[in-house]
Design an enzyme around this catalytic site. Structure first.
Site, short mmCIF file in Angstrom:
data_model
loop_
_atom_site.label_atom_id
_atom_site.label_comp_id
_atom_site.label_asym_id
_atom_site.label_seq_id
_atom_site.Cartn_x
_atom_site.Cartn_y
_atom_site.Cartn_z
N TYR A 1 -60.59 -27.27 -53.70
CA TYR A 1 -61.86 -26.76 -54.24
C TYR A 1 -62.04 -27.11 -55.71
O TYR A 1 -63.12 -26.94 -56.27
CB TYR A 1 -61.97 -25.24 -54.04
CG TYR A 1 -61.95 -24.80 -52.58
CD1 TYR A 1 -61.96 -25.72 -51.55
CD2 TYR A 1 -61.91 -23.45 -52.24
CE1 TYR A 1 -61.92 -25.33 -50.23
CE2 TYR A 1 -61.87 -23.05 -50.92
CZ TYR A 1 -61.88 -24.00 -49.91
OH TYR A 1 -61.85 -23.59 -48.61
N LYS B 1 -48.53 -27.79 -44.87
CA LYS B 1 -48.66 -28.83 -43.85
C LYS B 1 -47.73 -29.95 -44.30
O LYS B 1 -48.16 -31.09 -44.55
CB LYS B 1 -50.13 -29.27 -43.74
CG LYS B 1 -50.43 -30.21 -42.58
CD LYS B 1 -50.41 -29.53 -41.22
CE LYS B 1 -50.64 -30.55 -40.11
NZ LYS B 1 -50.49 -29.98 -38.75
N ASP C 1 -51.14 -24.80 -39.04
CA ASP C 1 -51.75 -24.71 -37.71
C ASP C 1 -51.00 -23.69 -36.84
O ASP C 1 -51.60 -22.86 -36.17
CB ASP C 1 -51.83 -26.09 -37.03
CG ASP C 1 -50.58 -26.93 -37.17
OD1 ASP C 1 -49.65 -26.51 -37.89
OD2 ASP C 1 -50.52 -28.01 -36.57
N ASP D 1 -58.05 -19.59 -47.72
CA ASP D 1 -59.44 -19.25 -47.45
C ASP D 1 -59.62 -19.04 -45.94
O ASP D 1 -60.20 -18.04 -45.49
CB ASP D 1 -60.34 -20.39 -47.95
CG ASP D 1 -61.82 -20.08 -47.86
OD1 ASP D 1 -62.17 -18.90 -47.73
OD2 ASP D 1 -62.62 -21.04 -47.93
N ASP E 1 -59.62 -15.19 -43.52
CA ASP E 1 -60.69 -14.78 -42.60
C ASP E 1 -60.10 -14.44 -41.23
O ASP E 1 -60.54 -13.49 -40.57
CB ASP E 1 -61.74 -15.89 -42.43
CG ASP E 1 -62.86 -15.80 -43.46
OD1 ASP E 1 -62.59 -15.35 -44.60
OD2 ASP E 1 -64.01 -16.17 -43.14
C1 IPM Z 1 -64.00 -16.68 -50.15
C2 IPM Z 1 -65.26 -17.49 -49.98
C3 IPM Z 1 -65.39 -18.44 -51.15
C4 IPM Z 1 -64.14 -19.30 -51.16
C5 IPM Z 1 -66.66 -19.29 -51.17
C6 IPM Z 1 -67.89 -18.44 -51.15
C7 IPM Z 1 -66.68 -20.26 -52.31
O1 IPM Z 1 -65.22 -18.14 -48.77
O2 IPM Z 1 -63.89 -15.99 -51.19
O3 IPM Z 1 -63.14 -16.73 -49.29
O4 IPM Z 1 -64.08 -20.29 -50.44
O5 IPM Z 1 -63.21 -18.98 -51.88
MG MG Z 2 -63.63 -17.53 -47.50
#
Ligand code: IPM
Ligand code: MG
Length: 326
Positions: free
Chosen positions: A118, A164, A196, A220, A224
């Site tokens: 990023y 990885k 993975d 990231d 989630d």
């Molecule tokens: C998170 C979000 C952010 C990230 C985005 C909105 C840039 O997905 O905080 O996980 O990728 O860090």
């Molecule tokens: Mg995120």
């Protein structure tokens, strides 16, 4: 203590308002001031992170952030997300803690937050090839690894380091540096796991994890997944920490444009982020625990639609406030 509130976009404003209501009831001298950020700031100033906002954040004890992102900027050159990436970099909050707790699961994702894909060079070559690059310096891996091991010490004493390494050079560096740091923490167990495989194990056997140590992009994605198996994004908070103040505290969910403005967003992720702010950002562990307990109670008594209930944002917030007053 000065807290900068950055509501940002979508449900960010709604969950920030809930946080402000709750923080006013916490028996601490907290000065809350709101600033423009994300798409809301682009609309007003052309910049997702205006200089005034950045200056206020730098001078604050903590930053509490709602969400960024709006469909109208999907194809724009200047995007709300750029403001978030820049703010994290400017404040050098390299350690992102994302706890996930639920039925038999108690883990925390420790995500490197200011390096890797990023933050790497990106662009387009004359032949039309588009590229993003992933880079890590050893010191960047060292400092996040230390955070992970320190945290594991206060928990169940186990680190799973994600990479990885069968493919990526950055992952081989990651593995080597993590092993070096592990030598300073003989009391903490370390295993390496390919990303993975980790995705699968998180879904099949999440109870086996304690601290998941990972670079930015993998973290990231995996955070989630971790949220998804423990109640969803509506309840997942996070702390982004550097070596001093201010840290940034934000829910893992995004701006959720599909439910924005309806008053039904679950504020629990934001309130848990506020609790993480009290604990890690302001050194107020007792107040943090009281807030966490109140949020747990409110989620049980007034669940929002994402949890199969019918409570609105303000009803859940009311429930948190009455639990706090009890
Ligand atoms: C998170 C979000 C952010 C990230 C985005 C909105 C840039 O997905 O905080 O996980 O990728 O860090
Ligand atoms: Mg995120």
């Amino acid at each position: 203590m000065r807290i900068v509130l950055l509501p940002g976009d979508g449900i960010g404003a709604e969950v920030c308002a809930a946080a402000a209501r709750v923080l006013r009831e916490v028996p601490l001298e907290l000065d809350l001031e709101e600033h423009l950020f994300g798409g809301a700031a682009i609309r007003e100033t052309g910049d997702p992170l205006p200089p005034e906002t950045l200056a206020a954040c730098r001078g604050a004890d903590a930053v509490l952030l709602g969400a960024v992102g709006a469909a109208e900027f999907d194809r724009a050159d200047v995007r709300p997300e750029h403001g978030l990436i820049r703010l994290r970099g400017e404040l050098d909050v390299y350690a992102n803690l994302r706890p996930a707790r639920g039925d038999g699961v108690d883990l925390v994702v420790v995500r490197e937050l200011v390096g890797g894909l990023y933050y790497g060079e990106r662009g387009i070559r004359p032949d039309g090839t588009v590229f993003d690059t992933m880079e890590y310096r050893p010191e960047q891996v060292e400092r996040i690894a230390r955070r992970g091991f320190e945290l594991a010490r206060g928990r169940r004493g186990h680190v799973t380091s994600i990479d990885k390494a069968n493919i990526l050079a950055t992952s081989r560096l990651w593995r080597e540096v993590v092993e070096g740091i592990a030598a300073d923490y003989p009391d903490v167990g370390l295993e390496h796991m390919l990303v993975d495989n980790c995705g699968m194990q998180l879904v099949q056997a999440p109870g086996r994890f304690d601290v998941l140590l990972t670079e930015n992009t993998f973290g990231d994605i995996l955070s989630d997944v971790a949220a998804g198996i423990t109640g969803g994004l509506g309840v997942a908070g996070s702390a982004s920490l550097g070596d001093g103040r201010p840290g940034i505290f934000e829910p893992v969910h995004g701006s959720a444009p599909d439910i924005a403005g309806k008053g039904i967003a679950n504020p629990a992720a934001m309130l848990r982020s506020a609790a993480l702010m009290l604990r890690h950002g302001l050194d107020k562990p007792d107040e943090a625990e009281r807030l966490e307990t109140a949020v747990d109670a409110a989620l049980a008594s007034a669940p929002t639609p994402d949890l199969g209930g019918g409570a609105t944002t303000s009803e859940l917030t009311d429930a948190v406030l009455s639990a706090l007053r009890r």
